[in-house]
Every structure is written in structure tokens, then in C-alpha cells.
Design an enzyme around this catalytic site. Structure first.
Site, mmCIF file in Angstrom:
data_model
loop_
_atom_site.group_PDB
_atom_site.id
_atom_site.type_symbol
_atom_site.label_atom_id
_atom_site.label_comp_id
_atom_site.label_asym_id
_atom_site.label_seq_id
_atom_site.Cartn_x
_atom_site.Cartn_y
_atom_site.Cartn_z
ATOM 1 N N SER A 232 -22.355 23.404 -2.121
ATOM 2 C CA SER A 232 -22.835 23.845 -3.433
ATOM 3 C C SER A 232 -22.391 22.851 -4.517
ATOM 4 C CB SER A 232 -22.331 25.272 -3.691
ATOM 5 O OG SER A 232 -23.004 25.830 -4.791
ATOM 6 N N ASP B 149 -30.617 31.987 0.896
ATOM 7 C CA ASP B 149 -29.660 31.649 -0.164
ATOM 8 C C ASP B 149 -30.317 31.975 -1.510
ATOM 9 O OD1 ASP B 149 -28.199 30.272 -2.123
ATOM 10 O OD2 ASP B 149 -27.748 28.595 -0.782
ATOM 11 N N HIS C 44 -25.738 31.779 1.061
ATOM 12 C CA HIS C 44 -24.973 30.713 0.402
ATOM 13 C C HIS C 44 -23.481 30.743 0.757
ATOM 14 C CE1 HIS C 44 -24.891 27.572 -2.670
ATOM 15 N NE2 HIS C 44 -23.851 28.128 -3.255
#
Lengths: 313, 313
Positions: free
Chosen positions: A173, A256, A290
Site C-alpha cells: 500500500s 480490495d 487489502h
């Protein structure tokens, strides 16, 4: 020898804990960070050299290193406890270093109104800040690419085991953004680059995380594209990706919730593919979100991907 | 059909979350527990049946189950996040269920002076309590061996996938005590039994955890040895371990600070070996402590050990 002692005095490294895991040792280390003007804590996993493992050419008994950059709100413990990295590191004979995601303990900054879960503490974005208040205290690019290595070299139990000439970089991320941009901004430094669900185009209007961070950390909007992986690739001469690194791997879960609202990994893929066809491997993984459940599922693939580059001549 | 509906009404199961990990699904489920008179939460990992995996004989498309009992202070999240179990479960085609370590939410009990980190919440010790106050509310043996299975059967996405006739049991520390004693108290129910650093002789004077728990949960001191794995084996007829289960595996770290002060796994080993020579495998692991770093290192071995018994005819 005197240099080394100077650095020990400067960084004052302190091993907070050492624990055996997967036939290696996980150290948590606290030290002073001159570039961030505060104490920082990181973790490093070093496979035991009592076992057989590939050591690559030349540096017998010294192992290469993967630098793992974490995402928003994390510190070293998220990936060390939930990342599922160490078994493959041990099997490959590769070390794994896990820095924090921001400076901590700057009272004035920490109490600012702008401080929140996606800005300030836990959200350093791997840039050297240029805005007032942050410029002196938030220098995570220098920390991740230079200072952390100096700190590691000043600690005998790390310096004796790690070959710092063989490094790869990866992240999740915000840390995926960090891995891609730091590799692109330091051509040749990292043999391979990988990311889980990276913030791949942070300067874009449809990336609220990037907008907020870049507005807060970077004084001049012209600086933004120099910290945006997609924009950096677009600026490169065609066919030059191989001067940056040997290979890139990205995994993205299609469940996600940030995929289409923040991350936009396909924009980076498209730009990279346009630069050097077939250079990067991009996987969309059905049903994954995620979280570290996603990361732990594919961590083996990523560590093995880096190990192949790090252990070859 | 009406029974099933009755149980749905009784347990009121609610799936709190479902996440994809290692090509399977991790569900967290909350339900009412009649035997503990409170709501309980557990987790279960079910490998996806879209992939190829061994399904054993007979129950095509139904997978066997490992019951994992956690240690003091834990709930289902410690092992699900840090235990490193699911990859091997997926490779083997075995489900993994993770109950909580005690009832929760009994205000009067939770506020008692005796409540602490090693008694009461997070410390149910897998016994049915007989003392005043606890007898009605702390029935973790019934919960782990019977009620949890009934709850699972009342939930379609579990009942459709799990063959409850093939179960094994394992645990850590207090959960290792639970795994050994519940197997010994339910001969034939669990195909195999394993433990990480189990509290193996809790009724002994040199096991403060066991002394405190048994004093608090069991009214009559004569009951103690019926919940002590070492004492239970000593009471068995020679050569009868094979009537209990097919195989036992224990791992113990020699850097575990509780090894000689609480756990005493060698006492169980000696008693088991005396009963049926060569029946159990006991490993002392150099340099490992009592934490999930130790568990995550050897979890693969334990899951594979159970899978072999669960998948054979």
C-alpha cells in the site's frame, strides 16, 4: 574503526529484543535517527548461518537483504507477526528488514490538527518533507534508503551477516508506493522491486491518500510527480526500465476496497509496460482484500522472487 | 430438518467476517452458548474446494477438522493471525477451528477479585467448573468437545464442507493441556493429538497456573487428577494409549521460561512412554521460547502430522 565507533555514539542502537523464529533471529532495535531527529524502532530477521543456505557468490557467510516498507498506521510488528515472510527468507538465506512508517515522538507535530490515521504518525509516505514543521522532522526517504543502512552497519550482529551490496525492496500500500518510487529514484540500488496493492499514482486527483500526504509534506506541487511511481516512469526514456532494477512484481486483490478508489496499480503497469515490454509481472488476485491475509498468502512468492535476483551472480 | 432449525434458533450464529486467505476462507462467528450462558466467538478456516486437495475416503468434498485450543489470555485472533497454520491446511485439505479460551461477558464473574490474566476471562482451562459461581458459566470442556461442533453443524457453509467424523486436536500451553486431557477423556474422538509447550501436570505443586485454576474451578481436590494429562495416563491400563488416539506429538522450546516452572512436559512423556513405548514423539527445540514465534516455526509440522492421520483410511 573510529568511523564505526562514531556511528555507534551517533545512533546509540539498543537491541530491545531477540527471539528465535524459523531457525533464525528476529531483532527489534531502537536507535536515534539524526535525519528525523527522534528515536526510531525497526526489526530485522536474520536466518541462522548454522544451517545450510545459498550464500551467493563472493560474500561467503554474508546474506543479501530485502527492505520491506509497511503501509499506513503500521510499524515493524504488523509484518513481522502477520506477514509470513521469515520461513521463505530462511529457506533462501535472505535477511528481511522492517522499518517504521514515520518518525514518532515529535510532540508538536503529533498534536497538530492535521495529524490523523492517514497523515503524520504512521503515514510518512517515504518522502523527505519540504513543508514548514515537517521538513526538519519527516525525512523517511533518507531514512529508508541511507540512514537505516548506516545504523545496521554500526551493529555487529547485523553487519557481520548482511551484504549491503545486494538489496531488494518491497512494500504494501503506502509502502508499495515507497518501494516503487525509492527504486525509481535510486536506479541500480535495488536488484528487484515488488509491491502488494501499491498506491501507484498518488498525485492523481482520484487518490485522496496521496493528495492529502503530498499537500502536507511537499511545499511545491511541482515536486509531486517526482514521488509518484506512474509519473516517474512516464518521464523515463523508452526502454530504460532495466537501468532501474532487474524485475518488478505487483500483486493486487480484486476485493480490495481501495483498488479503484486509491491505488490504481494498472496506471503504473501500463506506463512500465510501455517503457519496457514484459518487464513487470502484474497479478490481479480474485477475492483477496487489502489486509495482511492477502499479503501472507503471496509473501512466499515475493520473497522467492527477490531471492532469485539476490542470489544470482 | 426441524432439529437443524431449532439449533439455529438456539445458537443464533452470526458470521462477523469472512476473508480470503491461502485460497480458502476464514470465518469469524459469534453465537449464543447455552453451556456457558453467554455469547462466544470462534474462527474457522476452510480451504476452498475449487482447488485440488486430498479428500480422504468416503466423504468426497468434505474435509476433516483440526481443533486448536489457545493458551492463557488468547482468543481466536492470536493463532489465526500469528499461527502460520492455514497454508498447510490448504495444502492438505484440512479445516482448522479456533475457539475462545473462556466464556466472556458474565459481569459478576468478570469483576471478581480472583479474576486476573491467569484465571477467569481468557483462562477457562478447558474444564467444566464445579465451584460456586463458575459451575453454571464456565463449561469449556462441554463447549470444546460438543457444543462448538453442534454450532458448526448448524451453519450451512461449515456443515457442507466439514466431515465431523474425522477430527484431531491440538493446542498451546493451557490449550496444550486442553488438547491432551480432552483427548484422554474422550477416547477415540480425536485421531491424533499434538501440543506446543503444554501445561502437562497442572495438579502438581510446582505448577502455579494449574494450582490456581483447579482451586478456582474444581470444588473437590479429588477431581484434579481427572483433568491432569500426566495423572490420567498414569491411571490407564498398560499398553492402552492406542485406544485413546493414533499418535501424539509434543514440541517444547528450551528457552521457554515456563518450561521447568509450570509446564513439565517430560512428566507426561515419561508416563505415556511407560504406557505404550514409542507411541509419542517429543521434541525439545533449542533456543525457542513460549511465544507464537515458536508456534509459527513448527506449525507446519503439526498440521502435517494431523493431516496424515486425518486423510488416511
Amino acid at each position: 574503526m573510529s568511523d564505526e565507533n562514531d556511528e555507534k555514539v551517533l545512533f546509540k542502537p539498543e537491541i530491545l529484543s531477540t527471539v528465535k523464529v524459523h531457525a533464525g533471529y528476529l531483532h527489534r532495535i531502537k536507535h536515534y535517527s539524526p535525519c528525523n531527529k527522534c528515536h526510531m524502532t525497526f526489526a530485522i530477521y536474520i536466518p541462522s548461518d548454522e544451517d545450510d543456505f545459498p550464500v551467493g557468490n563472493g560474500n561467503a557467510r554474508k546474506m543479501p537483504l530485502i527492505l520491506y516498507l509497511s503501509g499506513l498506521t503500521c510499524d515493524d510488528t504488523n509484518v513481522s507477526q502477520k506477514g509470513n515472510a521469515f520461513e521463505t527468507c530462511k529457506q533462501s538465506g535472505v535477511c528481511f528488514v522492517m522499518p517504521d512508517t514515520s518518525p514518532r515522538g515529535h510532540e508538536k507535530i503529533d498534536e497538530e490538527e492535521s495529524a490523523s490515521w492517514d497523515f503524520g504518525i504512521g503515514a510518512g509516505f517515504y518522502v523527505n518533507a519540504t513543508t514548514k514543521g515537517y521538513a526538519e522532522h519527516y525525512n523517511m526517504e533518507t531514512y529508508a534508503t541511507k540512514e537505516l543502512e548506516q545504523v545496521c552497519k554500526s551493529i555487529d550482529c547485523i553487519n557481520d551477516k548482511v551484504d549491503f551490496n545486494r538489496q531488494s525492496i518491497m512494500g504494501h500500500s503506502m509502502g508499495g508506493h515507497g518501494a516503487l518510487t525509492l527504486a525509481l529514484r535510486n536506479p541500480g540500488k535495488y536488484r528487484s522491486v515488488s509491491a502488494f496493492a501499491p498506491i501507484a499514482n498518488p498525485s492523481a486527483k482520484d487518490c485522496p491518500w496521496g493528495q492529502k500526504a503530498f499537500k502536507g509534506y511537499l511545499k511545491d506541487e511541482n515536486e509531486w510527480k517526482m514521488h509518484d511511481a506512474t509519473e516517474l516512469v512516464k518521464m523515463m526514456e523508452p526502454g530504460t526500465m532495466k537501468t532501474v532494477t532487474k524485475a518488478i512484481l505487483i500483486d493486487q486483490g480484486d476485493a480490495d476496497t481501495f483498488y479503484k478508489t486509491q491505488l490504481h496499480p494498472e496506471r503504473f503497469q501500463e506506463a512500465a509496460e510501455k517503457n519496457t515490454k514484459g518487464f513487470m509481472k502484474y497479478n490481479v488476485r480474485e477475492g483477496y482484500d487489502h489486509s495482511y491475509w492477502f499479503i501472507s498468502t503471496f509473501m512466499h512468492d515475493h520473497v522467492a522472487f527477490h531471492a532469485i535476483k539476490l542470489l544470482s551472480t
